[in-house]
Design a protein around this motif. Sequence first.
Motif, mmCIF file in Angstrom:
data_model
loop_
_atom_site.group_PDB
_atom_site.id
_atom_site.type_symbol
_atom_site.label_atom_id
_atom_site.label_comp_id
_atom_site.label_asym_id
_atom_site.label_seq_id
_atom_site.Cartn_x
_atom_site.Cartn_y
_atom_site.Cartn_z
ATOM 1 N N ALA A 54 0.840 -1.194 0.000
ATOM 2 C CA ALA A 54 0.000 0.000 0.000
ATOM 3 C C ALA A 54 0.879 1.249 0.000
ATOM 4 N N SER A 55 1.090 1.814 -1.183
ATOM 5 C CA SER A 55 1.773 3.096 -1.287
ATOM 6 C C SER A 55 0.728 4.208 -1.164
ATOM 7 N N SER A 56 1.159 5.452 -1.218
ATOM 8 C CA SER A 56 0.249 6.542 -0.851
ATOM 9 C C SER A 56 0.506 7.797 -1.670
ATOM 10 N N SER A 57 -0.550 8.552 -1.915
ATOM 11 C CA SER A 57 -0.405 9.845 -2.587
ATOM 12 C C SER A 57 0.402 10.824 -1.751
ATOM 13 N N GLU A 58 0.552 10.553 -0.442
ATOM 14 C CA GLU A 58 1.392 11.408 0.401
ATOM 15 C C GLU A 58 2.850 11.384 -0.057
ATOM 16 N N MET A 59 3.213 10.410 -0.859
ATOM 17 C CA MET A 59 4.571 10.361 -1.407
ATOM 18 C C MET A 59 4.820 11.524 -2.361
ATOM 19 N N HIS A 88 6.780 -11.318 -7.306
ATOM 20 C CA HIS A 88 5.560 -10.722 -7.855
ATOM 21 C C HIS A 88 5.045 -9.730 -6.820
ATOM 22 N N ALA A 89 5.624 -8.529 -6.847
ATOM 23 C CA ALA A 89 5.324 -7.494 -5.845
ATOM 24 C C ALA A 89 4.866 -6.232 -6.556
ATOM 25 N N SER A 90 3.636 -5.812 -6.271
ATOM 26 C CA SER A 90 3.050 -4.633 -6.899
ATOM 27 C C SER A 90 2.761 -3.566 -5.850
ATOM 28 N N THR A 91 2.729 -2.321 -6.297
ATOM 29 C CA THR A 91 2.373 -1.227 -5.399
ATOM 30 C C THR A 91 1.150 -0.505 -5.938
ATOM 31 N N GLY A 92 0.275 -0.132 -5.031
ATOM 32 C CA GLY A 92 -0.866 0.709 -5.389
ATOM 33 C C GLY A 92 -0.685 2.067 -4.757
ATOM 34 N N ILE A 93 -0.515 3.087 -5.583
ATOM 35 C CA ILE A 93 -0.349 4.450 -5.070
ATOM 36 C C ILE A 93 -1.757 5.017 -4.900
ATOM 37 N N LEU A 94 -2.332 4.746 -3.736
ATOM 38 C CA LEU A 94 -3.719 5.117 -3.477
ATOM 39 C C LEU A 94 -3.830 6.553 -3.002
ATOM 40 N N PHE A 95 -4.687 7.304 -3.682
ATOM 41 C CA PHE A 95 -5.009 8.645 -3.217
ATOM 42 C C PHE A 95 -6.050 8.531 -2.106
ATOM 43 N N VAL A 126 -4.159 4.807 -8.026
ATOM 44 C CA VAL A 126 -5.587 4.544 -7.861
ATOM 45 C C VAL A 126 -6.218 5.833 -7.333
ATOM 46 N N ALA A 127 -7.080 6.439 -8.137
ATOM 47 C CA ALA A 127 -7.614 7.761 -7.811
ATOM 48 C C ALA A 127 -8.873 8.017 -8.631
ATOM 49 N N THR A 128 -9.562 9.126 -8.322
ATOM 50 C CA THR A 128 -10.764 9.484 -9.087
ATOM 51 C C THR A 128 -10.452 10.455 -10.223
ATOM 52 N N GLY A 129 -9.318 11.168 -10.108
ATOM 53 C CA GLY A 129 -8.971 12.158 -11.120
ATOM 54 C C GLY A 129 -9.586 13.522 -10.868
ATOM 55 N N ARG A 130 -10.238 13.699 -9.704
ATOM 56 C CA ARG A 130 -10.846 14.984 -9.375
ATOM 57 C C ARG A 130 -10.446 15.394 -7.959
ATOM 58 N N SER A 131 -10.143 16.659 -7.792
ATOM 59 C CA SER A 131 -9.768 17.138 -6.458
ATOM 60 C C SER A 131 -10.868 18.043 -5.899
#
Length: 321
Positions: free
Chosen positions: A124-129, A171-178, A244-249
């Motif tokens: 679980a990566s993060s938009s805070e990055m 097999h390691a994936s990251t999701g950059i979740l907003f 992973v995001a909605t594309g709207r702020s």
Amino acid sequence: MRTALITGITGQDGLYLTEFLLAKGYAVHGLVSPRGEATGELDGLVEESHLHRGDLTDLASLMRTLRRCEPDEVYNLGALSSVSYSFDNAHETSSVTGMGALNLLEAVRLHTESDPGRIRVYQASSSEMFGKAQAAVQDERTLLWPRSPYGVAKVFAHYMTINYRESYGMHASTGILFNHESPRRGPEFVTRKISQGVARIHAGLQDHLTLGNIDVERDWGFAGDYVEAMWLMLQQDLPDDYVVATGRSHSIRDFLDLAFGHVGIEDWTPYVRQDKRFMRPAEVDRVVGDASKAERVLGWRPTVDFSQLVAMMVEHDLSIV
């Protein structure tokens, strides 16, 4: 039957992911800290025998848990996820959120040394990055510029996951979740603080809300949508990184407009106070994600929009009060 191990299973995302995987027919196991996490919402979802005492800071406990449950998939959702807490407790945040991810990667590597891709790992990566965002809209290639100890720890975990993937064939994936919210969000997060506060003000149980900077903008989605993206990443033939995001702020002011408006209060200014104590030393002013890769490769799109999310949260807290 496939088996999944979830760290952070008692948190918002862990609960939604547990429900999602059980509906898919998985056997779900969870890592629960010996410090004592509340497991009440897991009742009826995961039997007690499927919860394992362990800690991301303790490699031996992670190795033991892997041997006990022999998972096909591991979802690392465990972290100290409060940004404000990370400023006061940078060392602990780094230990759990950053080094904890490394410990889990190492445990999986050692457990699958003869077959590195046997267990698929989600980090679980993060938009805070992105922090001080270097692009108007952020995608998987945007430069990372974290603005909090939490963000820095997530960057470490993110790149360590990529390093283990490239170095050991995992097999390691990251999701950059907003930002993703829900009625299960903890009360220490601003969105839930607002939905609870609005419900209590409406019920006459409190007279105001105290917040920090209400002009910051975030890309907010529904946590229940986002756990599907996590699962989809681990169903791909090749591991990768996905925003992973909605594309709207939307600003916190927008959140306040909808939340108070849901209970018939059009002018919320008499009910909201600002206090510098709730402002970050280094602010993240605006983030918004480009999830076109997730849509193209995973076939993922959010189903709950911002107004629906706010209404869902306020309705939940109204039902409580």
